[in-house]
Motif scaffolding. Structure first.
Motif, PDB file in Angstrom:
ATOM      1  N   TYR A   1       1.012   5.979 -14.746  1.00 52.79           N
ATOM      2  CA  TYR A   1       0.858   6.602 -13.439  1.00 52.79           C
ATOM      3  C   TYR A   1       1.898   6.082 -12.439  1.00 52.79           C
ATOM      4  O   TYR A   1       2.363   6.802 -11.574  1.00 52.79           O
ATOM      5  N   GLY A   2       2.229   4.810 -12.571  1.00 52.15           N
ATOM      6  CA  GLY A   2       3.298   4.259 -11.728  1.00 52.15           C
ATOM      7  C   GLY A   2       2.923   4.040 -10.282  1.00 52.15           C
ATOM      8  O   GLY A   2       3.752   4.195  -9.400  1.00 52.15           O
ATOM      9  N   ALA A   3       1.666   3.682 -10.012  1.00 55.74           N
ATOM     10  CA  ALA A   3       1.249   3.567  -8.622  1.00 55.74           C
ATOM     11  C   ALA A   3       1.368   2.160  -8.047  1.00 55.74           C
ATOM     12  O   ALA A   3       1.805   1.983  -6.927  1.00 55.74           O
ATOM     13  N   CYS A   4       0.984   1.134  -8.834  1.00 58.65           N
ATOM     14  CA  CYS A   4       0.903  -0.197  -8.230  1.00 58.65           C
ATOM     15  C   CYS A   4       2.272  -0.838  -8.041  1.00 58.65           C
ATOM     16  O   CYS A   4       2.437  -1.691  -7.184  1.00 58.65           O
ATOM     17  N   ARG A   5       3.225  -0.446  -8.824  1.00 59.93           N
ATOM     18  CA  ARG A   5       4.624  -0.909  -8.756  1.00 59.93           C
ATOM     19  C   ARG A   5       4.805  -2.361  -9.202  1.00 59.93           C
ATOM     20  O   ARG A   5       5.878  -2.923  -9.024  1.00 59.93           O
TER      21      ARG A   5
ATOM     22  N   THR B   1       9.586   1.149 -12.514  1.00 61.20           N
ATOM     23  CA  THR B   1       8.361   0.700 -13.151  1.00 61.20           C
ATOM     24  C   THR B   1       8.549   0.840 -14.659  1.00 61.20           C
ATOM     25  O   THR B   1       9.176   1.799 -15.116  1.00 61.20           O
TER      26      THR B   1
ATOM     27  N   MET C   1       6.468  -8.631  -3.217  1.00 58.07           N
ATOM     28  CA  MET C   1       6.128  -7.820  -2.041  1.00 58.07           C
ATOM     29  C   MET C   1       5.019  -6.825  -2.392  1.00 58.07           C
ATOM     30  O   MET C   1       4.082  -6.640  -1.613  1.00 58.07           O
ATOM     31  N   SER C   2       5.115  -6.194  -3.574  1.00 57.19           N
ATOM     32  CA  SER C   2       4.046  -5.265  -3.967  1.00 57.19           C
ATOM     33  C   SER C   2       2.713  -5.996  -3.982  1.00 57.19           C
ATOM     34  O   SER C   2       1.701  -5.501  -3.485  1.00 57.19           O
TER      35      SER C   2
ATOM     36  N   LEU D   1       1.417  -6.752  -0.540  1.00 58.07           N
ATOM     37  CA  LEU D   1       0.876  -5.559   0.125  1.00 58.07           C
ATOM     38  C   LEU D   1      -0.469  -5.161  -0.461  1.00 58.07           C
ATOM     39  O   LEU D   1      -1.388  -4.772   0.260  1.00 58.07           O
ATOM     40  N   ILE D   2      -0.594  -5.288  -1.787  1.00 54.40           N
ATOM     41  CA  ILE D   2      -1.864  -4.945  -2.430  1.00 54.40           C
ATOM     42  C   ILE D   2      -2.937  -5.943  -1.999  1.00 54.40           C
ATOM     43  O   ILE D   2      -4.051  -5.576  -1.631  1.00 54.40           O
TER      44      ILE D   2
ATOM     45  N   ILE E   1      -7.794  -0.646  -4.297  1.00 59.39           N
ATOM     46  CA  ILE E   1      -6.344  -0.752  -4.119  1.00 59.39           C
ATOM     47  C   ILE E   1      -5.653   0.544  -4.535  1.00 59.39           C
ATOM     48  O   ILE E   1      -4.448   0.592  -4.695  1.00 59.39           O
ATOM     49  N   LEU E   2      -6.421   1.601  -4.726  1.00 61.81           N
ATOM     50  CA  LEU E   2      -5.902   2.936  -5.033  1.00 61.81           C
ATOM     51  C   LEU E   2      -5.050   2.994  -6.300  1.00 61.81           C
ATOM     52  O   LEU E   2      -4.056   3.723  -6.350  1.00 61.81           O
TER      53      LEU E   2
ATOM     54  N   LYS F   1       0.460   7.763  -3.112  1.00 63.32           N
ATOM     55  CA  LYS F   1       0.308   7.385  -4.520  1.00 63.32           C
ATOM     56  C   LYS F   1       0.782   5.959  -4.776  1.00 63.32           C
ATOM     57  O   LYS F   1       0.064   5.162  -5.367  1.00 63.32           O
ATOM     58  N   CYS F   2       1.982   5.623  -4.358  1.00 66.59           N
ATOM     59  CA  CYS F   2       2.506   4.309  -4.748  1.00 66.59           C
ATOM     60  C   CYS F   2       2.411   3.283  -3.626  1.00 66.59           C
ATOM     61  O   CYS F   2       2.520   3.595  -2.450  1.00 66.59           O
ATOM     62  N   THR F   3       2.199   2.034  -4.031  1.00 68.62           N
ATOM     63  CA  THR F   3       2.049   0.927  -3.105  1.00 68.62           C
ATOM     64  C   THR F   3       3.226   0.835  -2.141  1.00 68.62           C
ATOM     65  O   THR F   3       3.054   0.642  -0.943  1.00 68.62           O
TER      66      THR F   3
ATOM     67  N   ARG G   1       3.147   3.861   0.475  1.00 65.50           N
ATOM     68  CA  ARG G   1       1.898   3.929   1.251  1.00 65.50           C
ATOM     69  C   ARG G   1       1.699   2.682   2.105  1.00 65.50           C
ATOM     70  O   ARG G   1       1.455   2.769   3.305  1.00 65.50           O
ATOM     71  N   GLU G   2       1.806   1.514   1.473  1.00 69.34           N
ATOM     72  CA  GLU G   2       1.550   0.271   2.202  1.00 69.34           C
ATOM     73  C   GLU G   2       2.783  -0.184   2.975  1.00 69.34           C
ATOM     74  O   GLU G   2       2.695  -0.642   4.104  1.00 69.34           O
TER      75      GLU G   2
ATOM     76  N   ARG H   1       3.261  -0.955   7.050  1.00 70.88           N
ATOM     77  CA  ARG H   1       3.588  -2.284   7.587  1.00 70.88           C
ATOM     78  C   ARG H   1       4.857  -2.244   8.428  1.00 70.88           C
ATOM     79  O   ARG H   1       4.993  -2.965   9.404  1.00 70.88           O
TER      80      ARG H   1
ATOM     81  N   TYR I   1      12.632  -3.294   0.433  1.00 72.03           N
ATOM     82  CA  TYR I   1      11.615  -3.161  -0.613  1.00 72.03           C
ATOM     83  C   TYR I   1      11.182  -1.705  -0.793  1.00 72.03           C
ATOM     84  O   TYR I   1      11.149  -1.181  -1.901  1.00 72.03           O
TER      85      TYR I   1
ATOM     86  N   ASN J   1      11.627   0.490  -4.268  1.00 74.47           N
ATOM     87  CA  ASN J   1      10.429   0.510  -5.112  1.00 74.47           C
ATOM     88  C   ASN J   1       9.574   1.765  -5.047  1.00 74.47           C
ATOM     89  O   ASN J   1       8.554   1.836  -5.719  1.00 74.47           O
TER      90      ASN J   1
ATOM     91  N   ILE K   1       8.376   5.705  -5.554  1.00 75.62           N
ATOM     92  CA  ILE K   1       8.514   6.658  -6.662  1.00 75.62           C
ATOM     93  C   ILE K   1       9.510   7.758  -6.318  1.00 75.62           C
ATOM     94  O   ILE K   1      10.398   8.072  -7.089  1.00 75.62           O
TER      95      ILE K   1
END
Lengths: 264, 157, 643
Positions: A53-57, A73, A98-99, A102-103, A137-138, C503-505, C508-509, C513, C540, C544, C546
């Protein structure tokens, strides 16, 4: 040293991982290959049972092919001939940190996240928690598992951007949830809360309450009636499900094994 | 409140029950009811044979959809870059002052709903606002009052 | 609107020969012996009162019993001077009139009936039929009593322009396919179907050097070839009319004013790629574009220029419109396709190209509106002709929408490689009201802000990226010294937090910030270290995310930090907004010596914070003042200053 991973369908291609030359079947997901090789790659949104899915990075790596170098990713990166992957360059480490930060700032009290953050060298996030979002954390694992694997599609992403969340339609009790608990099992942060009360399974996070069936041996409620129904439906007439909880079934099994042992 | 859902069936019929037209089906449903009623979304999911969760997800993803009832007249203030530089904030604040509602809200008498949109594409006439799709350019506080009163009077007739 | 119902069989053009006959017929109809009066009725014209003008014209022509044709056209791009009316009289050059009203329009038609062309109201006359590359007739030598009217193409606004994508906008009635055919429309398609192989078209487009006008500047021919070579049937041809960049509206203008050019381009593309099905994805905010495109599609079908067996050949292709529902991210190819499939517009990683697996998992080719509109001209005029226009790597023209603090706002189509100065000063007349130029934002939320020192930068794909911005869809927002670049960066970043799919951190995040820090800066609550964190976040998010939305989301911030660092520091260290925009940091005061007590500010102030009587210098009640700056904008004596 050249390690060789077995190929079944796709042809083998040459790639390099952290300086190590390997041959891997084409089109495999890079993250799977890295994990098989024992390379530690953090991830929160990946599960082998569902598509990447590639969401959390978090699983970013530095990829190089020809004159191109890019951060990507690894979960949704496919292995191709001549691909060069590095997993611990300064930019990879910087990005992962950084990911993670943020998470973590979304759900700073979740222990599993704190541990992963510590592993990556991330301390207290520099960003304050923004709004009340529980522990989610989506990563989307629950949504994908419910939709693609279970086929219930009881929950989905709602809203977009910073307002994105996961809920049942209109936040109401779900009509299609069977109470299988797959979402709870895959959630990496324990966001989805549930408890059993008065012979009913309450999935609090989804505002859903499901009647349970009592084990015919011990009398304890052990599974949602809807789940049993749905599994029975899939089995068709060919199979029948015993209304026995897993604990009792194990006991029965032990008993039978013991009897068999004595007979010998 | 019970809604007549025949219109939903008609709309779906127009798109041959193809779920790929979901976004446009929802637009037509919204045009019909002025918002997306829950029961209408349920009917859409049922008729298209798709999960309700998908319909809900799409209905909340796109900014033009509203799950809450809206006023008879939809005011959209443009916050495109040109409008932003040329006084979007004044215009929005003037509307808020004049109607007593802020962004996303509907007046008590259900006449107006105030929305802010990314860009109406009439940048050369910034700042711009639109009421029910009709664009008004080169706005200022006074013109805002004039235009809104025009629509408000319309209601009394 | 022209009804196509019932015309199906009679209008259908059954062969290329028949098409040539239709062309001659349409031409004779367009340049007939009747006076043709038209009103520019694009969205911008309508917002400026074009509907009243049109109603006035129709009524006057009707009641006076004049045998005039009254038509509506798209927009000639000079939005500043709307409403625009133009008159095409037999044997005379076409004359354009600006700042029209219903009353003036009535007078004008009465006067023309008497032979008086009202030169005093005219904006300009065309010495050729159009601002087109090709022209039927030449009027340069016989202005016929209109010699006092300047030539349109010699006006400063038009002088440096070359209209390819906008060729028919404002010149033909978009609701009448025959006007498009009369001005050379569909002749490229006829030529292609009659005599060119699909592969040769791709070669032709390759030689022309055409690159995608939607932002990235990818080579169009390369995309087409990849899709042609991809395995699978059906293949889809898409047109991206999502144009989400706030501040850009060229695609709207083309869809409204020249919709057949897009359809013709797509049909040629589909023939080259081997596709028989296409979609135009139009954003919701453009209802008129949807309407005009829909009419164009129906007419093209009725004329046999879309649908089965086009022009009697065995090539079939049809197009449907898919309306967006408000999502900037749907300009991203994979999100756009998800939207057409009936899902939320969530992008996916493009490790597998959409040319292999795109819409419904099939090979798909996506180009934007302006790119498609260029294709017929390339076929008609030849690749070499096209490749001679523009710079070394950026061929042809690009349409820019120049808006903001500039005298002549509107759509400007210029050969690539002209400088920002040419566009902003020579064509658009520079910054009004004697204010100083501060910068120009190109490429919308994905682009950057360029300062005065870069005004001589030639505008092409590469140079803009090198400078930290990008072409984007071609929005250009000019800022003067009353615009705050920090607030602008905050504005774009806030826009992106709303438009990110979530969708991606990273996107979105990360963007949220970034916004928090920018808000701190514009409120005067930031410290120096926040700049470092902001920079870290920018890099960043860029690396990073998508999709393109996230990857370019930091551009507005990065470019303003790069070129206007002092202004950021003024906000942080001196708690001061030099432009007087950031409310928490601004206090407006009246300079008593300059104030002539005219009372304009008193009248304008929305909260009645300005006090004043006749002949006494005004004062501002700081407790009431909401720092909107409206008083400063209206003061004719520059007597309101930022304290």
């Amino acid at each position: 040293m050249i390690a060789v991973f077995e190929s079944k369908k796709m042809p083998l291609v040459k790639t390099v991982v952290n300086g190590k030359h390997i041959e891997v079947e084409r089109d495999r997901w890079a993250l799977d290959v890295l994990l098989e090789m024992g390379v530690a790659v953090p991830t929160l949104c990946h599960h082998p049972a569902v598509e990447p899915y590639g969401a959390c990075r978090l699983c970013v790596v530095e990829a190089r092919k020809g004159k191109w170098t890019w951060l990507t990713t690894s979960c949704d990166l496919q292995i191709r001939e001549g691909l060069n992957i590095e997993t611990d360059t300064p930019s990879v480490i910087r990005s992962r940190r950084m990911s993670m930060e943020l998470i973590l700032s979304r759900a700073p009290h979740v222990e599993s996240l704190q541990r992963l953050a510590a592993d990556l060298g991330v301390g207290r996030p520099r960003f304050g928690p923004h709004y009340d979002i529980g522990k989610c954390i989506l990563c989307g694992l629950c949504v994908r598992v419910c939709d693609r694997l279970i086929g219930a599609s009881a929950i989905s992403f709602v809203g977009r951007g910073r307002r994105r969340s996961v809920t049942t339609p209109f936040g109401a009790a779900s009509e299609s949830c069977t109470g299988c608990g797959a979402c709870i099992a895959v959630c990496p942060t324990g966001h989805i809360r549930s408890f059993v009360e008065e012979s009913a399974l309450n999935i609090e996070t989804w505002n859903t309450r499901l009647e349970m069936i009592d084990c015919k041996v011990c009398g304890t409620p052990f599974t949602a009636a809807k789940l049993l129904e749905s599994v029975q439906g899939r089995l068709g007439k060919g199979g029948s499900l015993e209304r026995v909880c897993s604990k009792c079934r194990r006991l029965q099994m032990c008993k039978r094994l013991g009897e068999a042992f004595h007979q010998v | 409140m019970k809604l007549d859902l025949k219109s939903v069936d008609q709309i779906i019929g127009k798109y041959d029950g193809e779920d790929s037209w979901l976004v446009m089906i929802l637009q037509d449903v919204q045009d019909k009811y002025n918002y997306l009623p829950e029961c209408a979304l349920g009917r859409v999911a049922e008729s298209l044979k798709i999960p309700l969760s998908r319909v809900h997800s799409v209905a909340t993803f796109y900014s033009s959809f509203s799950l809450a009832e809206r006023g008879r007249h939809l005011i959209r203030v443009c916050d495109g870059t040109a409008c932003h530089l040329r006084g979007f904030t004044h215009i929005k604040e003037e509307i808020s002052r004049h109607l007593g509602i802020s962004e996303g809200q509907t007046t008590k008498d259900k006449v107006f709903t105030l929305d802010v949109v990314a860009c109406l594409g009439a940048c050369a006439l910034a700042p711009v606002m639109a009421v029910d799709g009709r664009c008004y350019g080169n706005m200022n506080a006074e013109k805002v009052r004039v235009v809104l009163d025009l629509y408000r009077r319309e209601k009394r007739h | 609107m022209i009804s196509t119902a019932g015309k199906k069989d009679t209008e259908r053009i059954k062969s290329v020969q028949e098409f040539q006959g239709k062309q001659a017929y349409s031409r004779s109809k367009f340049y007939s012996d009747k006076v043709r009066v038209s009103v520019g009725a694009g969205t911008c014209g309508l917002a400026n009162g074009a509907a009243d003008v049109l109603a006035g014209l129709r009524d006057e022509v009707g009641t006076s019993g004049l045998d005039f044709l009254v038509r509506q056209t798209g927009c000639i791009g000079y939005c500043q001077v709307e409403p625009v009316v133009d008159v095409l009289a037999p044997g005379l050059p076409r004359v354009f009139y600006h700042y029209m009203s219903a009353g003036k329009a009535r007078q004008l038609v009465r006067a023309i009936a008497e032979g008086d062309f009202h030169p005093d109201w005219a904006l300009g006359r065309l010495s050729r039929d159009q601002l087109l590359v090709r022209s039927e007739r030449d009027f340069s030598s016989k202005p016929n009593g209109l010699s006092t009217v300047p030539k349109l193409e010699e006006l400063p606004f038009y002088k440096a322009q070359l209209k390819i994508a906008l060729r028919n906008c404002g010149f033909i009635d978009p609701h009448d396919i025959e006007e498009y055919i009369a001005t050379g429309g569909y002749s490229a398609l006829a030529q292609v179907l009659a005599s060119i192989d699909p592969e040769d078209i791709i070669d032709l487009v390759e030689k022309s050097g055409l690159r995608g006008r939607g932002g990235g500047g990818f080579l169009t021919a390369r995309k087409w070839r990849a899709c042609r070579q991809a395995h699978g049937y059906p293949k889809y041809v898409l047109c991206n009319g999502d144009e989400g960049d706030p501040g850009a509206f060229m695609d709207r203008s083309i869809m409204e004013g020249n919709p057949h050019a897009i359809l013709e381009g797509m049909t040629i593309g589909a023939y080259a790629i081997g596709s028989d099905s296409g979609y135009v994805y139009v954003r919701l905010e453009y209802p008129l574009a949807v309407e005009n495109l829909q009419i164009a599609i129906e007419q093209a079908r009725a004329y046999g220029l879309l649908g089965p067996n086009i022009l009697g050949t065995d090539f079939s292709f049809d197009v449907e419109i898919s309306r967006g529902a408000g999502a900037f991210v749907c300009g991203e190819s994979t999100a756009l396709m998800a939207s057409i499939e009936g899902y939320s517009g969530e992008p996916r990683a493009k490790h597998i190209h959409t040319s292999e697996k795109g819409l419904f998992g099939q090979p798909t080719n996506l180009n934007n509106v302006e790119t498609w509109a260029n294709v017929p001209v390339i076929v008609n005029e030849g690749a070499q002709w096209f490749a001679r226009i523009g710079g070394e790597h950026s061929k042809g023209t690009k349409v820019f929408s120049v808006v903001g603090k500039v005298k002549n706002t509107g759509l400007v189509e210029v050969p690539m490689g002209v400088t920002l100065r040419d566009i902003i000063y020579d064509i658009c007349g520079g910054v009004p009201d004697g204010r100083a130029f501060k910068g120009v934002q190109t490429g919308g939320p994905s682009g950057g802000c360029l300062p005065e020192s870069l005004l001589d930068l030639p505008v092409d794909f590469e140079r803009l990226v090198e400078a930290g911005s990008m072409m984007g869809s071609g929005g250009m927002i000019v800022m003067d010294d009353h615009s705050c670049v920090v607030e602008l960066a905050r504005y774009f970043t806030e826009f992106l937090t709303r438009e990110s799919c979530g969708k991606c951190t990273a996107c979105r995040e990360g963007i949220v910030r970034m916004l928090e820090i920018l808000e701190q800066i514009t409120c005067g609550k930031a410290v120096r270290e926040d700049m470092d964190l902001l920079d870290e976040l920018c890099c960043y998010v860029k690396d990073n995310s998508i999709c393109g939305l996230g990857k370019s989301a930091a551009n507005p911030t990065l470019s303003t930090v790069k070129y206007y660092r002092d202004e950021y520091l003024a906000h942080i260290e001196q708690r001061r907004c030099p432009a007087g925009v950031c409310r928490e940091l601004t206090k407006f005061v009246v300079i008593p010596d300059r104030c002539k007590a005219c009372g304009r500010c008193v009248k304008t102030c929305p909260v009645k914070a300005v006090r004043g009587r006749e002949k006494v210098a005004h004062t501002i009640d700081q407790d009431k003042c909401v720092r909107c700056g409206a008083c400063r904008e209206v003061c004719p004596f520059d007597s309101i200053a930022v304290a």
